[in-house]
Motif scaffolding. Structure first.
Motif, PDB file in Angstrom:
ATOM      1  N   GLN A 139      39.763  36.495  67.533  1.00 20.46           N
ATOM      2  CA  GLN A 139      39.298  37.034  68.810  1.00 20.46           C
ATOM      3  C   GLN A 139      39.219  38.556  68.768  1.00 20.46           C
ATOM      4  O   GLN A 139      38.279  39.152  69.315  1.00 20.46           O
ATOM      5  N   LEU A 140      40.162  39.201  68.110  1.00 18.58           N
ATOM      6  CA  LEU A 140      40.109  40.661  67.987  1.00 18.58           C
ATOM      7  C   LEU A 140      38.880  41.100  67.198  1.00 18.58           C
ATOM      8  O   LEU A 140      38.207  42.069  67.568  1.00 18.58           O
ATOM      9  N   PHE A 141      38.570  40.375  66.139  1.00 24.38           N
ATOM     10  CA  PHE A 141      37.389  40.705  65.353  1.00 24.38           C
ATOM     11  C   PHE A 141      36.114  40.526  66.184  1.00 24.38           C
ATOM     12  O   PHE A 141      35.192  41.348  66.106  1.00 24.38           O
ATOM     13  N   SER A 142      36.068  39.454  66.961  1.00 21.18           N
ATOM     14  CA  SER A 142      34.875  39.204  67.785  1.00 21.18           C
ATOM     15  C   SER A 142      34.719  40.274  68.856  1.00 21.18           C
ATOM     16  O   SER A 142      33.595  40.752  69.106  1.00 21.18           O
ATOM     17  N   LEU A 143      35.824  40.651  69.503  1.00 18.60           N
ATOM     18  CA  LEU A 143      35.754  41.705  70.515  1.00 18.60           C
ATOM     19  C   LEU A 143      35.367  43.045  69.898  1.00 18.60           C
ATOM     20  O   LEU A 143      34.633  43.840  70.514  1.00 18.60           O
ATOM     21  N   PHE A 144      35.849  43.297  68.696  1.00 12.50           N
ATOM     22  CA  PHE A 144      35.482  44.528  68.000  1.00 12.50           C
ATOM     23  C   PHE A 144      33.983  44.542  67.696  1.00 12.50           C
ATOM     24  O   PHE A 144      33.304  45.572  67.835  1.00 12.50           O
ATOM     25  N   MET A 145      33.446  43.387  67.299  1.00 11.34           N
ATOM     26  CA  MET A 145      32.012  43.294  67.028  1.00 11.34           C
ATOM     27  C   MET A 145      31.190  43.528  68.295  1.00 11.34           C
ATOM     28  O   MET A 145      30.185  44.255  68.289  1.00 11.34           O
ATOM     29  N   LEU A 146      31.607  42.913  69.407  1.00  8.96           N
ATOM     30  CA  LEU A 146      30.886  43.112  70.664  1.00  8.96           C
ATOM     31  C   LEU A 146      30.997  44.557  71.154  1.00  8.96           C
ATOM     32  O   LEU A 146      30.031  45.111  71.694  1.00  8.96           O
ATOM     33  N   ALA A 147      32.161  45.161  70.964  1.00  3.24           N
ATOM     34  CA  ALA A 147      32.323  46.561  71.360  1.00  3.24           C
ATOM     35  C   ALA A 147      31.398  47.468  70.550  1.00  3.24           C
ATOM     36  O   ALA A 147      30.802  48.412  71.084  1.00  3.24           O
ATOM     37  N   THR A 148      31.268  47.186  69.260  1.00  2.84           N
ATOM     38  CA  THR A 148      30.340  47.948  68.428  1.00  2.84           C
ATOM     39  C   THR A 148      28.906  47.728  68.871  1.00  2.84           C
ATOM     40  O   THR A 148      28.094  48.669  68.927  1.00  2.84           O
ATOM     41  N   PHE A 149      28.581  46.490  69.210  1.00  2.39           N
ATOM     42  CA  PHE A 149      27.228  46.131  69.638  1.00  2.39           C
ATOM     43  C   PHE A 149      26.833  46.874  70.915  1.00  2.39           C
ATOM     44  O   PHE A 149      25.713  47.392  71.032  1.00  2.39           O
ATOM     45  N   VAL A 150      27.757  46.968  71.852  1.00  3.34           N
ATOM     46  CA  VAL A 150      27.464  47.620  73.124  1.00  3.34           C
ATOM     47  C   VAL A 150      27.519  49.139  73.000  1.00  3.34           C
ATOM     48  O   VAL A 150      26.673  49.856  73.559  1.00  3.34           O
ATOM     49  N   SER A 151      28.485  49.653  72.274  1.00  6.12           N
ATOM     50  CA  SER A 151      28.651  51.110  72.172  1.00  6.12           C
ATOM     51  C   SER A 151      27.490  51.773  71.444  1.00  6.12           C
ATOM     52  O   SER A 151      27.154  52.933  71.724  1.00  6.12           O
TER      53      SER A 151
END
Length: 275
Positions: A139-151
């Motif tokens: 879940q941390l990896f997925s949230l990190f990916m989404l944060a990168t995608f949005v940022s």
């Protein structure tokens, strides 16, 4: 007595009710592609985003499309000829969203394998995006990916590609399944390839740590492997994830760029096949 008279107008100056209905039918048809994309794309398809918000986003994104792109006639949209057109638009939007979602699954797969190697597979909780129980590291990896995608404005680039696709893939045209199938196969291949590349540094070091723990416990049988090996593995996992966070951010940026490139390639191939 005088019979009441009714004015069957739309309430909008200069626009009759029949014309308003025609515009509404064409507007809903134009919203199918981008609405399907929002329902399947990463970040937009998360369960923590309400359905009402997704509908409002689809309506807002359709307004510039309906004013610039010519839609099929209303006579066609209200007949049985519209059924394959509707299915084509929905399939195109879903395929575009699923291509991104599959490649973004790289983070979840890599985190799951790291958790299994570190012995943290039991540490799971409900993922707010999918609603399923997943390991915390995944879940941390997925949230990190989404944060990168949005940022990095990746979601804006994806929406721009879908809106611009109306110009070179006119709504109502025939559906080309070849580029979509090829993009799906390439996305699945890239997901496993990228996940191996993401998890290999951490998994390799954890494998060496497990070998070291096995040698120590073999040399000193009086040492309890659970009281000695598990804390050591857990500590090493946390240290590796902390040290590798900057590199993981760069890797997520590269994965996001590959996903957007694949989406753009799929849309371009579908446009070239219709010419």
């Amino acid at each position: 007595m005088f019979a009441p008279t009714f004015n069957y107008t739309s309430g909008i100056p200069g626009l009759e009710l029949a014309e308003l209905i025609s515009y509404s039918v064409q507007f809903v048809f134009a919203m199918l592609r981008v609405g399907s994309f929002i329902l399947a794309a990463p970040f937009f398809a998360a369960r923590y985003i309400n359905l009402q918000v997704r509908i409002m986003m689809a309506v807002a994104l359709t307004i510039p499309v309906i004013t610039q792109v010519e839609m099929p006639p209303v006579d066609v949209l209200v007949s049985m000829k519209a059924v394959p057109m509707i299915l084509s638009e929905i399939a195109l939007g879903l395929a575009a969203g699923l291509v991104l979602s599959i490649i973004f699954g790289t983070a979840a797969v890599a985190g799951d394998r790291i958790a299994a190697t570190a012995g943290l597979g039991f540490a799971a909780q409900i993922d707010p995006a999918s609603g399923t129980s997943v390991p915390v590291i995944s879940q941390l990896f997925s949230l990190f990916m989404l944060a990168t995608f949005v940022s990095l404005d990746g979601h804006l680039l994806a929406l721009r590609m879908m809106i611009e696709s109306y110009n070179y893939i006119p709504p109502g045209g025939p559906l080309l399944t070849g580029p979509m199938l090829e993009a799906g196969k390439e996305a699945a291949r890239d997901m496993f390839t990228y996940s191996v590349q993401l998890m290999m540094p951490v998994v390799s070091i954890l494998l060496l740590v497990n070998v070291l723990i096995g040698v120590i416990t073999r040399s000193a049988p009086q040492m309890n492997i659970f009281s000695f090996g598990f804390p050591m593995t857990l500590t090493m996992t946390v240290v590796l994830l902390f040290v590798g966070a900057p590199v993981l951010g760069k890797a997520n940026e590269w994965v996001m760029g590959s996903a957007l490139d694949l989406l753009d390639h799929m849309l371009q191939e579908m446009a070239n096949g219709r010419r």
